[in-house]
Write a protein that holds these residues in place. Structure first.
Motif, PDB file in Angstrom:
ATOM      1  N   PRO A   1      -4.824   6.888  -0.986  1.00  0.00           N
ATOM      2  CA  PRO A   1      -4.286   5.670  -0.678  1.00  0.00           C
ATOM      3  C   PRO A   1      -4.608   4.492  -2.019  1.00  0.00           C
ATOM      4  CG  PRO A   1      -6.339   5.654   0.236  1.00  0.00           C
ATOM      5  CD  PRO A   1      -6.137   6.916  -0.354  1.00  0.00           C
ATOM      6  N   ASN A   2      -3.664   3.580  -2.104  1.00  0.00           N
ATOM      7  CA  ASN A   2      -3.612   2.509  -3.214  1.00  0.00           C
ATOM      8  C   ASN A   2      -3.225   1.480  -2.621  1.00  0.00           C
ATOM      9  OD1 ASN A   2      -4.380   1.653  -6.102  1.00  0.00           O
ATOM     10  ND2 ASN A   2      -2.138   1.808  -6.197  1.00  0.00           N
TER      11      ASN A   2
ATOM     12  N   ALA B   1      -8.481   0.630   5.876  1.00  0.00           N
ATOM     13  CA  ALA B   1      -7.224   1.151   5.955  1.00  0.00           C
ATOM     14  C   ALA B   1      -6.949   1.623   7.616  1.00  0.00           C
ATOM     15  CB  ALA B   1      -7.234   2.717   5.128  1.00  0.00           C
TER      16      ALA B   1
ATOM     17  N   SER C   1       1.270   2.109  -8.417  1.00  0.00           N
ATOM     18  CA  SER C   1       1.753   2.459  -7.161  1.00  0.00           C
ATOM     19  C   SER C   1       3.564   2.790  -7.278  1.00  0.00           C
ATOM     20  CB  SER C   1       1.947   1.216  -6.229  1.00  0.00           C
ATOM     21  OG  SER C   1       0.580   0.782  -6.016  1.00  0.00           O
TER      22      SER C   1
ATOM     23  N   SER D   1       0.918  -0.958   0.095  1.00  0.00           N
ATOM     24  CA  SER D   1       0.053  -0.098   0.004  1.00  0.00           C
ATOM     25  C   SER D   1       0.977   1.169  -0.065  1.00  0.00           C
ATOM     26  CB  SER D   1      -0.934   0.154   1.165  1.00  0.00           C
ATOM     27  OG  SER D   1      -0.302   0.082   2.213  1.00  0.00           O
ATOM     28  N   THR D   2       0.257   2.130  -0.771  1.00  0.00           N
ATOM     29  CA  THR D   2       1.134   3.508  -0.775  1.00  0.00           C
ATOM     30  C   THR D   2       0.025   4.535  -0.595  1.00  0.00           C
ATOM     31  OG1 THR D   2       0.602   3.538  -3.076  1.00  0.00           O
ATOM     32  CG2 THR D   2       2.918   2.761  -2.221  1.00  0.00           C
ATOM     33  N   GLU D   3       0.534   5.765  -0.175  1.00  0.00           N
ATOM     34  CA  GLU D   3      -0.450   6.983  -0.386  1.00  0.00           C
ATOM     35  C   GLU D   3       0.470   8.251  -0.835  1.00  0.00           C
ATOM     36  OE1 GLU D   3      -2.875   8.163   3.373  1.00  0.00           O
ATOM     37  OE2 GLU D   3      -1.971  10.171   2.905  1.00  0.00           O
TER      38      GLU D   3
ATOM     39  N   ARG E   1       2.920   7.372   6.032  1.00  0.00           N
ATOM     40  CA  ARG E   1       1.409   7.747   5.846  1.00  0.00           C
ATOM     41  C   ARG E   1       0.757   6.578   4.968  1.00  0.00           C
ATOM     42  NH1 ARG E   1       3.606  13.156   4.323  1.00  0.00           N
ATOM     43  NH2 ARG E   1       4.307  11.885   2.323  1.00  0.00           N
ATOM     44  N   ALA E   2       1.487   5.817   4.518  1.00  0.00           N
ATOM     45  CA  ALA E   2       0.631   4.759   3.749  1.00  0.00           C
ATOM     46  C   ALA E   2      -0.174   3.830   4.622  1.00  0.00           C
ATOM     47  CB  ALA E   2       1.536   3.768   2.780  1.00  0.00           C
ATOM     48  N   PRO E   3      -1.209   3.359   4.417  1.00  0.00           N
ATOM     49  CA  PRO E   3      -2.100   2.505   5.257  1.00  0.00           C
ATOM     50  C   PRO E   3      -1.758   1.136   5.486  1.00  0.00           C
ATOM     51  CG  PRO E   3      -3.227   2.744   3.272  1.00  0.00           C
ATOM     52  CD  PRO E   3      -1.988   3.570   2.849  1.00  0.00           C
TER      53      PRO E   3
ATOM     54  N   HIS F   1      -4.323   3.766  10.311  1.00  0.00           N
ATOM     55  CA  HIS F   1      -3.097   4.624  10.255  1.00  0.00           C
ATOM     56  C   HIS F   1      -1.983   3.685  11.039  1.00  0.00           C
ATOM     57  CE1 HIS F   1      -5.185   7.896   8.543  1.00  0.00           C
ATOM     58  NE2 HIS F   1      -6.043   7.789   9.519  1.00  0.00           N
TER      59      HIS F   1
ATOM     60  N   CYS G   1       5.931   2.826   2.006  1.00  0.00           N
ATOM     61  CA  CYS G   1       4.908   2.006   1.717  1.00  0.00           C
ATOM     62  C   CYS G   1       4.664   1.122   2.923  1.00  0.00           C
ATOM     63  CB  CYS G   1       5.365   1.074   0.638  1.00  0.00           C
ATOM     64  SG  CYS G   1       6.569  -0.058   0.583  1.00  0.00           S
TER      65      CYS G   1
END
Length: 188
Positions: free
Chosen positions: A35-36, A107, A63, A28-30, A114-116, A109, A73
Motif C-alpha cells: 500500500p502507498n 489501513a 503512486s 491510496s493505492t496498492e 484493493r487500495a486501502p 479494507h 485507488c
C-alpha cells in the motif's frame, strides 16, 4: 470606471492560487501487495451522477505506476486535524518508506478495490480509473467512484484547502443558499 490599467497583472504560473480546486485529499493505492498514500491538491468533481472525479497524478509520483497498472485507488478526505501529517506525506516518497507505518495511518479494507481506506480520514471513496485519455498530455486521471464511506462521528468536518503557496485554509461557516438554487433543486 475601472480599466485593466487599474488592475495588477497576476503571474500565469500562479493562477492555480486563484481557483482553488477542492479539499486536499490523500490518494491510496496498492501495487504488488504494497500500500502507498500520496497527498493531492489538484482534484475536482467533474460530474454529479454518475460521479466522476479528476485528479492530477504524474510520473514523478510513486503512486502513478500503481494507478496506471491497477486502475484503482481510494480518495481519502482528511480533516484539518491531519494538516501537518498531510503535508509530511507529500514531502516523502513511498518508494523510500512505508507511509502508513511512518505516519501511523490505519489501513482499512474496502468493499470494491484493493487500495486501502484510511481510518483517520473523514471520508473514503473507492475509485476505478474511468478514463486515461488526458494522462499522457496532462497527467489527469478521471476516476469513477464505486463505493463511498463517511465517518458518522464527524458530522461537520473541517476540510483542508491548499492555497498553492504552502498556506492552507480550513472550512469555516456554512452559507445556506439552498432556497436560491432554483435551477439545481434536484441536487439538494
Amino acid at each position: 470606471m475601472i480599466t485593466v490599467n487599474d488592475l495588477r497583472a497576476h503571474p500565469l504560473d500562479q493562477v492555480h492560487r486563484l481557483i482553488e480546486p477542492g479539499p486536499v485529499i490523500l490518494i491510496s493505492t496498492e501495487h504488488r501487495g504494497v500500500p502507498n498514500v500520496m497527498t493531492n491538491g489538484f482534484n475536482m468533481m467533474v460530474r454529479h451522477a454518475p460521479p466522476v472525479i479528476a485528479c492530477t497524478v504524474g510520473p514523478w509520483d510513486h503512486s502513478y505506476t500503481a494507478l496506471v497498472e491497477t486502475g484503482e485507488c481510494v480518495i481519502s478526505v482528511p480533516t484539518s486535524e491531519l494538516a501537518a501529517t498531510v503535508v509530511d506525506i507529500g514531502n516523502c516518497s513511498g518508494a523510500d518508506i512505508d507511509k502508513f507505518e511512518r505516519f501511523a495511518l490505519t489501513a482499512v479494507h474496502g468493499e470494491v478495490v484493493r487500495a486501502p481506506l484510511i481510518a483517520e480520514c473523514f471520508a473514503n471513496i473507492e475509485c476505478r480509473v474511468a478514463d486515461t485519455s488526458l494522462v499522457g498530455s496532462h497527467h489527469l486521471f478521471l476516476l469513477q467512484p464505486v463505493a463511498a464511506w463517511t465517518d458518522p462521528s464527524r458530522p461537520t468536518p473541517q476540510m483542508l484547502h491548499h492555497r498553492g503557496d504552502g498556506t492552507f485554509t480550513v472550512d469555516g461557516p456554512v452559507l445556506d443558499l439552498q432556497e436560491r438554487m432554483t435551477k439545481w433543486q434536484y441536487l439538494l
